[in-house]
Design a protein around this motif. Sequence first.
Motif, PDB file in Angstrom:
ATOM      1  N   PHE A  41      -4.458  -6.383  -3.878  1.00 46.73           N
ATOM      2  CA  PHE A  41      -5.124  -5.315  -3.767  1.00 46.73           C
ATOM      3  C   PHE A  41      -5.811  -5.402  -1.819  1.00 46.73           C
ATOM      4  O   PHE A  41      -7.016  -5.189  -1.722  1.00 46.73           O
ATOM      5  N   ARG A  42      -5.012  -6.157  -1.208  1.00 42.17           N
ATOM      6  CA  ARG A  42      -5.236  -6.482   0.167  1.00 42.17           C
ATOM      7  C   ARG A  42      -4.966  -5.372   1.073  1.00 42.17           C
ATOM      8  O   ARG A  42      -4.085  -4.634   0.709  1.00 42.17           O
ATOM      9  N   LEU A  92      -2.930   3.643  -1.756  1.00 45.49           N
ATOM     10  CA  LEU A  92      -3.236   2.725  -2.963  1.00 45.49           C
ATOM     11  C   LEU A  92      -2.871   1.341  -2.520  1.00 45.49           C
ATOM     12  O   LEU A  92      -1.844   1.135  -2.359  1.00 45.49           O
ATOM     13  N   LEU A  93      -3.758   0.442  -2.901  1.00 47.99           N
ATOM     14  CA  LEU A  93      -3.522  -0.883  -2.755  1.00 47.99           C
ATOM     15  C   LEU A  93      -2.955  -1.335  -3.734  1.00 47.99           C
ATOM     16  O   LEU A  93      -3.315  -1.173  -5.029  1.00 47.99           O
ATOM     17  N   ARG A  94      -1.961  -2.453  -3.596  1.00 51.78           N
ATOM     18  CA  ARG A  94      -1.096  -2.868  -4.881  1.00 51.78           C
ATOM     19  C   ARG A  94      -1.679  -4.107  -5.642  1.00 51.78           C
ATOM     20  O   ARG A  94      -2.013  -5.131  -4.873  1.00 51.78           O
ATOM     21  N   PRO A  95      -1.547  -4.139  -6.806  1.00 48.56           N
ATOM     22  CA  PRO A  95      -2.150  -5.520  -7.423  1.00 48.56           C
ATOM     23  C   PRO A  95      -1.484  -6.508  -7.342  1.00 48.56           C
ATOM     24  O   PRO A  95      -1.650  -7.704  -7.135  1.00 48.56           O
ATOM     25  N   MET A 102       1.019  -1.283  -0.048  1.00 55.93           N
ATOM     26  CA  MET A 102      -0.106   0.037   0.109  1.00 55.93           C
ATOM     27  C   MET A 102       0.941   1.107   0.003  1.00 55.93           C
ATOM     28  O   MET A 102       2.051   1.555   0.542  1.00 55.93           O
ATOM     29  N   ARG A 103       0.541   2.289  -0.676  1.00 60.62           N
ATOM     30  CA  ARG A 103       1.405   3.283  -0.924  1.00 60.62           C
ATOM     31  C   ARG A 103       0.539   4.548  -0.916  1.00 60.62           C
ATOM     32  O   ARG A 103      -0.791   4.479  -1.295  1.00 60.62           O
ATOM     33  N   THR A 104       0.855   5.680  -0.620  1.00 61.42           N
ATOM     34  CA  THR A 104       0.005   6.974  -0.824  1.00 61.42           C
ATOM     35  C   THR A 104       0.185   7.724  -2.133  1.00 61.42           C
ATOM     36  O   THR A 104       1.394   7.204  -2.752  1.00 61.42           O
ATOM     37  N   ASP A 105      -0.664   8.345  -2.660  1.00 64.58           N
ATOM     38  CA  ASP A 105      -0.539   9.016  -3.917  1.00 64.58           C
ATOM     39  C   ASP A 105      -0.640  10.455  -3.657  1.00 64.58           C
ATOM     40  O   ASP A 105      -0.872  10.917  -2.715  1.00 64.58           O
ATOM     41  N   SER A 106      -0.905  11.305  -4.962  1.00 62.72           N
ATOM     42  CA  SER A 106      -0.721  12.843  -4.848  1.00 62.72           C
ATOM     43  C   SER A 106      -1.727  13.415  -4.185  1.00 62.72           C
ATOM     44  O   SER A 106      -1.798  14.857  -4.478  1.00 62.72           O
ATOM     45  N   GLY A 107      -2.875  12.747  -3.687  1.00 56.09           N
ATOM     46  CA  GLY A 107      -3.890  13.756  -3.416  1.00 56.09           C
ATOM     47  C   GLY A 107      -3.467  14.803  -2.006  1.00 56.09           C
ATOM     48  O   GLY A 107      -4.102  15.891  -2.072  1.00 56.09           O
ATOM     49  N   GLY A 108      -2.421  14.559  -1.557  1.00 56.52           N
ATOM     50  CA  GLY A 108      -1.713  15.439  -0.449  1.00 56.52           C
ATOM     51  C   GLY A 108      -2.677  15.435   0.767  1.00 56.52           C
ATOM     52  O   GLY A 108      -3.453  14.674   1.091  1.00 56.52           O
ATOM     53  N   THR A 109      -2.082  16.285   1.722  1.00 54.15           N
ATOM     54  CA  THR A 109      -2.692  16.313   3.253  1.00 54.15           C
ATOM     55  C   THR A 109      -3.270  17.682   3.304  1.00 54.15           C
ATOM     56  O   THR A 109      -3.183  18.818   2.724  1.00 54.15           O
ATOM     57  N   VAL A 140      -8.758  10.496   4.017  1.00 55.01           N
ATOM     58  CA  VAL A 140      -8.047   9.363   3.317  1.00 55.01           C
ATOM     59  C   VAL A 140      -9.051   8.495   2.709  1.00 55.01           C
ATOM     60  O   VAL A 140      -9.950   7.784   3.432  1.00 55.01           O
ATOM     61  N   VAL A 141      -8.764   8.260   1.359  1.00 52.11           N
ATOM     62  CA  VAL A 141      -9.705   7.263   0.689  1.00 52.11           C
ATOM     63  C   VAL A 141      -8.811   6.020   0.016  1.00 52.11           C
ATOM     64  O   VAL A 141      -7.389   6.342  -0.364  1.00 52.11           O
ATOM     65  N   VAL A 142      -8.936   4.863   0.628  1.00 49.42           N
ATOM     66  CA  VAL A 142      -8.479   3.785   0.208  1.00 49.42           C
ATOM     67  C   VAL A 142      -8.752   3.250  -1.481  1.00 49.42           C
ATOM     68  O   VAL A 142      -9.863   2.875  -1.483  1.00 49.42           O
ATOM     69  N   HIS A 143      -7.893   3.280  -2.231  1.00 51.43           N
ATOM     70  CA  HIS A 143      -8.118   3.084  -3.578  1.00 51.43           C
ATOM     71  C   HIS A 143      -7.302   1.788  -4.074  1.00 51.43           C
ATOM     72  O   HIS A 143      -6.444   1.377  -3.467  1.00 51.43           O
ATOM     73  N   PRO A 144      -7.671   1.258  -5.222  1.00 52.56           N
ATOM     74  CA  PRO A 144      -8.858   1.502  -6.133  1.00 52.56           C
ATOM     75  C   PRO A 144     -10.025   1.187  -5.473  1.00 52.56           C
ATOM     76  O   PRO A 144     -10.511   0.212  -4.566  1.00 52.56           O
ATOM     77  N   GLN A 145     -11.118   2.044  -5.594  1.00 53.91           N
ATOM     78  CA  GLN A 145     -12.319   2.005  -5.320  1.00 53.91           C
ATOM     79  C   GLN A 145     -13.277   2.937  -5.816  1.00 53.91           C
ATOM     80  O   GLN A 145     -12.822   3.651  -6.800  1.00 53.91           O
ATOM     81  N   PHE A 146     -14.510   2.584  -5.747  1.00 57.29           N
ATOM     82  CA  PHE A 146     -15.559   3.744  -6.258  1.00 57.29           C
ATOM     83  C   PHE A 146     -15.256   5.039  -6.180  1.00 57.29           C
ATOM     84  O   PHE A 146     -14.825   5.449  -4.775  1.00 57.29           O
ATOM     85  N   THR A 147     -15.385   5.892  -6.975  1.00 62.30           N
ATOM     86  CA  THR A 147     -14.509   7.238  -7.058  1.00 62.30           C
ATOM     87  C   THR A 147     -15.471   8.578  -6.531  1.00 62.30           C
ATOM     88  O   THR A 147     -15.042   9.557  -6.232  1.00 62.30           O
ATOM     89  N   GLU A 148     -16.677   8.231  -6.455  1.00 60.46           N
ATOM     90  CA  GLU A 148     -17.603   9.229  -5.976  1.00 60.46           C
ATOM     91  C   GLU A 148     -17.233   9.844  -4.644  1.00 60.46           C
ATOM     92  O   GLU A 148     -17.314  10.694  -4.177  1.00 60.46           O
ATOM     93  N   PRO A 149     -16.734   8.910  -3.567  1.00 65.92           N
ATOM     94  CA  PRO A 149     -16.355   9.491  -2.204  1.00 65.92           C
ATOM     95  C   PRO A 149     -15.266  10.456  -2.478  1.00 65.92           C
ATOM     96  O   PRO A 149     -15.356  11.620  -1.903  1.00 65.92           O
TER      97      PRO A 149
END
Length: 374
Positions: free
Chosen positions: A146-147, A139-142, A1-8, A115-124
């Motif tokens: 994706f655990r 980001l959960l890793r393939p 799992m890693r963070t992505d560019s959404g920022g804090t 924090v949103v755990v992705h990949p997931q439904f994007t509306e949140p």
Amino acid sequence: MRTDSGGTGSRGSGGQAPPEPRGHDLRHHGDAEVRDDGSALVDLAVNVRAGTPPDWLREHIAGSLGGLAAYPDGRAARAAVAARHGLPVERVLLTAGAAEAFVLLARTPSVRRPVVVHPQFTEPEAALRDAGHRVERMLLRPEEGFRLDPSAVPEDADLVVIGNPTNPTSVLHPAGLITALARPGRTLVVDEAFMDAVPGEREALAGRTDVPGLVVLRSLTKTWGLAGLRIGYVLAAPGTIAELERGQPLWPVSTPALVAAEACMGPRALAEQARAAERVAADRAHLVAGLAEFASDGVRVVGPAEGPFVLVGLPGAAAVRARLRGLGFAVRRGDTFPGLDDTWLRLAVRDRATVNRFLQALDQSLTLTGGTRG
């Protein structure tokens, strides 16, 4: 799992929504594949159960039309939802689909580090950004299936959103892993829109009152085919429900939607839902077995899949998707989900006859796009 560019941080300057990161259209959904000229395609892009709503539910909804002159009264539907989950009515909020619930949560003024755990439904995430929040992505890793690793979520995140089973990966996270995300002062939002398609609803958190900050969202869209009616609900502590309810307009859910919600909580509906979940599981196994025949073409299925859809990775997925469309099948592109790219497709589970026709079309598509079959 890693963070992505959404920022804090909480807000963009002046309370305006921060710019959406490049590369993912958060507003793209499966229905875009079957609008307009796509309406004649066999639909494997939208995760609504085929052949719904059933006749008995249509009759219930039609019977409500004579009462449209009166303002909606949600008390009976709210009580039915509460009884179905063994909760007091103060823990239930009816919404115009789960999408409204995401907007209400995003507008909660106390949110500081979502924090949103992705990949997931994007509306949140889209709702949070529209409300002016800077969203951090986990980001959960393939390569890890994706655990979820709860320890990877920042300790100071005060709002965490995760789907279970997750759209589009079809991963069903153990309830214990999700509850490990709970913290004092944190709102833990679990989107269970597809949980009623899981036999026995194992790993469900709906009805739990022992998890601090837990907010569970449910939708009646998928199993009952009510996307056009817009009905869902929130299960949470009474204080949270009261805060979200203050953000709603008066009479937010229509009378036909309320009648449908009440009907879908009854014994007949729950028995049909259980049978449908078993059929989905059997049809999904048939689909996964068929897709395994294409492993030599690089087709890989994320597993074990537990939702009414599967996530498939393959080289040249965009070209294959276009070929499938030409052969009469609509499938969901994966590159609009953070954490995925254009080598992924999501396929809705359909009956065996439809799946067999789809597999034949996939064989042709792979051949036409340079695959090794044929």
